[in-house]
Design an enzyme around this catalytic site. Sequence first.
Site, PDB file in Angstrom:
ATOM      1  N   ARG A 117      50.396  31.324  55.098  1.00 57.94           N
ATOM      2  CA  ARG A 117      50.280  29.871  54.975  1.00 57.94           C
ATOM      3  C   ARG A 117      50.931  29.087  56.028  1.00 57.94           C
ATOM      4  O   ARG A 117      50.974  28.019  56.024  1.00 57.94           O
ATOM      5  CB  ARG A 117      50.977  29.464  53.579  1.00 57.94           C
ATOM      6  CG  ARG A 117      50.198  29.314  52.430  1.00 57.94           C
ATOM      7  CD  ARG A 117      51.215  29.162  51.263  1.00 57.94           C
ATOM      8  NE  ARG A 117      50.795  28.630  49.978  1.00 57.94           N
ATOM      9  CZ  ARG A 117      50.402  29.245  48.927  1.00 57.94           C
ATOM     10  NH1 ARG A 117      50.211  30.290  48.745  1.00 57.94           N
ATOM     11  NH2 ARG A 117      49.890  28.349  47.907  1.00 57.94           N
ATOM     12  N   ARG A 156      43.779  24.986  34.489  1.00 57.55           N
ATOM     13  CA  ARG A 156      44.304  26.389  34.771  1.00 57.55           C
ATOM     14  C   ARG A 156      45.174  26.792  33.867  1.00 57.55           C
ATOM     15  O   ARG A 156      46.233  26.276  33.403  1.00 57.55           O
ATOM     16  CB  ARG A 156      44.800  26.566  36.251  1.00 57.55           C
ATOM     17  CG  ARG A 156      45.374  27.940  36.336  1.00 57.55           C
ATOM     18  CD  ARG A 156      45.267  28.446  37.837  1.00 57.55           C
ATOM     19  NE  ARG A 156      46.281  27.682  38.769  1.00 57.55           N
ATOM     20  CZ  ARG A 156      46.454  27.758  39.985  1.00 57.55           C
ATOM     21  NH1 ARG A 156      45.556  28.841  40.619  1.00 57.55           N
ATOM     22  NH2 ARG A 156      47.268  27.152  40.467  1.00 57.55           N
ATOM     23  N   ARG A 189      51.136  26.718  34.473  1.00 51.18           N
ATOM     24  CA  ARG A 189      52.198  26.729  35.570  1.00 51.18           C
ATOM     25  C   ARG A 189      53.049  25.552  35.746  1.00 51.18           C
ATOM     26  O   ARG A 189      52.308  24.342  35.739  1.00 51.18           O
ATOM     27  CB  ARG A 189      51.428  27.349  36.877  1.00 51.18           C
ATOM     28  CG  ARG A 189      51.444  28.655  36.891  1.00 51.18           C
ATOM     29  CD  ARG A 189      50.440  29.203  38.150  1.00 51.18           C
ATOM     30  NE  ARG A 189      50.890  28.707  39.477  1.00 51.18           N
ATOM     31  CZ  ARG A 189      50.311  29.173  40.682  1.00 51.18           C
ATOM     32  NH1 ARG A 189      49.533  29.772  40.660  1.00 51.18           N
ATOM     33  NH2 ARG A 189      50.712  28.327  41.742  1.00 51.18           N
ATOM     34  N   ARG A 200      51.799  19.867  46.658  1.00 54.28           N
ATOM     35  CA  ARG A 200      50.924  21.173  47.239  1.00 54.28           C
ATOM     36  C   ARG A 200      49.873  20.980  48.028  1.00 54.28           C
ATOM     37  O   ARG A 200      49.468  21.678  49.007  1.00 54.28           O
ATOM     38  CB  ARG A 200      50.809  21.799  45.887  1.00 54.28           C
ATOM     39  CG  ARG A 200      52.084  22.602  45.170  1.00 54.28           C
ATOM     40  CD  ARG A 200      51.661  23.196  43.695  1.00 54.28           C
ATOM     41  NE  ARG A 200      50.760  24.249  44.023  1.00 54.28           N
ATOM     42  CZ  ARG A 200      50.041  24.629  42.814  1.00 54.28           C
ATOM     43  NH1 ARG A 200      49.889  24.074  41.761  1.00 54.28           N
ATOM     44  NH2 ARG A 200      49.376  25.694  42.933  1.00 54.28           N
TER      45      ARG A 200
HETATM   46  P1  ADP Z   1      43.825  29.796  43.500  1.00 55.10           P
HETATM   47  O1  ADP Z   1      44.240  31.214  43.406  1.00 55.10           O
HETATM   48  O2  ADP Z   1      43.355  29.363  44.790  1.00 55.10           O
HETATM   49  O3  ADP Z   1      45.066  28.943  43.331  1.00 55.10           O
HETATM   50  P2  ADP Z   1      42.505  30.222  41.022  1.00 55.10           P
HETATM   51  O4  ADP Z   1      41.447  31.204  41.430  1.00 55.10           O
HETATM   52  O5  ADP Z   1      43.682  30.409  40.185  1.00 55.10           O
HETATM   53  O6  ADP Z   1      42.873  29.209  42.478  1.00 55.10           O
HETATM   54  O7  ADP Z   1      41.464  28.926  40.268  1.00 55.10           O
HETATM   55  C1  ADP Z   1      41.934  27.763  39.913  1.00 55.10           C
HETATM   56  C2  ADP Z   1      41.569  27.351  38.708  1.00 55.10           C
HETATM   57  O8  ADP Z   1      39.989  27.099  38.921  1.00 55.10           O
HETATM   58  C3  ADP Z   1      41.738  28.485  37.603  1.00 55.10           C
HETATM   59  O9  ADP Z   1      41.731  27.832  36.375  1.00 55.10           O
HETATM   60  C4  ADP Z   1      40.093  29.296  37.673  1.00 55.10           C
HETATM   61  O10 ADP Z   1      39.734  29.733  36.536  1.00 55.10           O
HETATM   62  C5  ADP Z   1      39.231  28.041  38.138  1.00 55.10           C
HETATM   63  N1  ADP Z   1      38.141  28.394  38.949  1.00 55.10           N
HETATM   64  C6  ADP Z   1      38.123  29.040  40.010  1.00 55.10           C
HETATM   65  N2  ADP Z   1      37.113  29.507  40.726  1.00 55.10           N
HETATM   66  C7  ADP Z   1      36.086  28.384  40.306  1.00 55.10           C
HETATM   67  C8  ADP Z   1      34.942  27.719  40.525  1.00 55.10           C
HETATM   68  N3  ADP Z   1      34.343  28.357  41.427  1.00 55.10           N
HETATM   69  N4  ADP Z   1      34.322  27.083  39.779  1.00 55.10           N
HETATM   70  C9  ADP Z   1      35.210  26.342  38.730  1.00 55.10           C
HETATM   71  N5  ADP Z   1      36.465  26.774  38.331  1.00 55.10           N
HETATM   72  C10 ADP Z   1      36.968  27.787  38.947  1.00 55.10           C
HETATM   73  P1  AMP Z   2      50.265  29.933  44.869  1.00 54.05           P
HETATM   74  O1  AMP Z   2      50.282  31.162  43.558  1.00 54.05           O
HETATM   75  O2  AMP Z   2      49.599  30.779  46.065  1.00 54.05           O
HETATM   76  O3  AMP Z   2      49.691  28.885  44.559  1.00 54.05           O
HETATM   77  O4  AMP Z   2      51.780  29.868  45.450  1.00 54.05           O
HETATM   78  C1  AMP Z   2      52.491  28.915  44.338  1.00 54.05           C
HETATM   79  C2  AMP Z   2      53.764  28.752  45.383  1.00 54.05           C
HETATM   80  O5  AMP Z   2      54.474  29.661  45.969  1.00 54.05           O
HETATM   81  C3  AMP Z   2      53.467  27.642  46.537  1.00 54.05           C
HETATM   82  O6  AMP Z   2      53.410  26.415  46.194  1.00 54.05           O
HETATM   83  C4  AMP Z   2      54.611  28.047  47.472  1.00 54.05           C
HETATM   84  O7  AMP Z   2      55.857  27.229  47.050  1.00 54.05           O
HETATM   85  C5  AMP Z   2      55.110  29.278  47.292  1.00 54.05           C
HETATM   86  N1  AMP Z   2      54.389  30.510  48.311  1.00 54.05           N
HETATM   87  C6  AMP Z   2      53.322  31.222  47.912  1.00 54.05           C
HETATM   88  N2  AMP Z   2      52.851  31.829  48.945  1.00 54.05           N
HETATM   89  C7  AMP Z   2      53.596  31.395  49.958  1.00 54.05           C
HETATM   90  C8  AMP Z   2      53.780  31.558  51.283  1.00 54.05           C
HETATM   91  N3  AMP Z   2      52.803  32.383  51.885  1.00 54.05           N
HETATM   92  N4  AMP Z   2      54.583  31.055  52.178  1.00 54.05           N
HETATM   93  C9  AMP Z   2      55.288  29.950  51.643  1.00 54.05           C
HETATM   94  N5  AMP Z   2      55.267  29.758  50.342  1.00 54.05           N
HETATM   95  C10 AMP Z   2      54.435  30.430  49.371  1.00 54.05           C
END
Ligand code: ADP
Ligand code: AMP
Length: 245
Positions: A117, A156, A189, A200
Amino acid sequence: MNSEEIKAVPDQMIFDEFFRRAKCLQYPPRKIVLFGPPGSGKGTQGSRLTNELCSCHISTGDLLRKEIREGTDLGMKAKEVMNAGGLVSDDLVLQILQRKFETPECKRGVVFDGFPRTVEQAKKLDELLANNNSKIDNVFNFHIDDEVLMDRLAGRRVHEASGRSYHVKYNLPKVEGKDDVTGEPLIQRNDDKPEAIANRLSTYHDKTKPVLDYYKDNGVLTTMDANQPIQTVWSDIASKIFNRK
Ligand code: ADP
Ligand code: AMP
């Protein structure tokens, strides 16, 4: 799992797992980075990719949340900044990343999700892989509009222990409010609440997006349209990794 516990597993489950692993043998272990803003679908696609490649899924967000649940020092240091939508320090993140990377399940390849990141993290990842005679094979950049992200993050719902994610409109669990695999409750979350979401996204634009420049010139970067439905995004990834549609 001991031999008595294995005997209790239904035959069908054992056969399914055997065939999944046998299929994976046709693919060499890969190192894949899923890059994009929160809510762009990295975790959703990462789970499927990990399943099809029999690799390990390193989501630094999931690893940090586990530290918080277990009340470790590292988790306590990370908690506040995560809830506020900032970035945890490179030092802490690298510690948990390295620990996971060294586990046996990561020998068959790794899907990095939410890491790197920062440019510093990207450099450290290259060093870690070089020390293991390896390198990154693919970086998938999940390109997506901010308005779409808002809707995705607000809806989500996650299974805390595994990190599996669902959506109230786009990716429903089989039973409302329950994880498909364990039947345990789904939660929202803390950082998927509106104030943290805004932070974020600005953290992503200011600190994380510049990492793309780091990968631009070494031929591993693929930018995809992550605004599309889950199955279409999957087809784009699969066509690149498995040469199939
Ligand atoms: P990230 O890991 O990048 O934070 P997630 O995979 O958790 O994102 O996806 C965020 C939300 O969007 C979840 O609720 C997931 O079910 C939904 N989601 C993921 N991909 C898609 C898509 N292509 N279209 C619609 N909803 C999606
Ligand atoms: P994520 O589940 O990837 O959305 O991450 C949730 C939170 O964890 C982020 O908003 C950051 O606060 C922290 N985090 C996750 N991955 C990293 C990373 N590679 N570097 C710094 N912070 C991180």
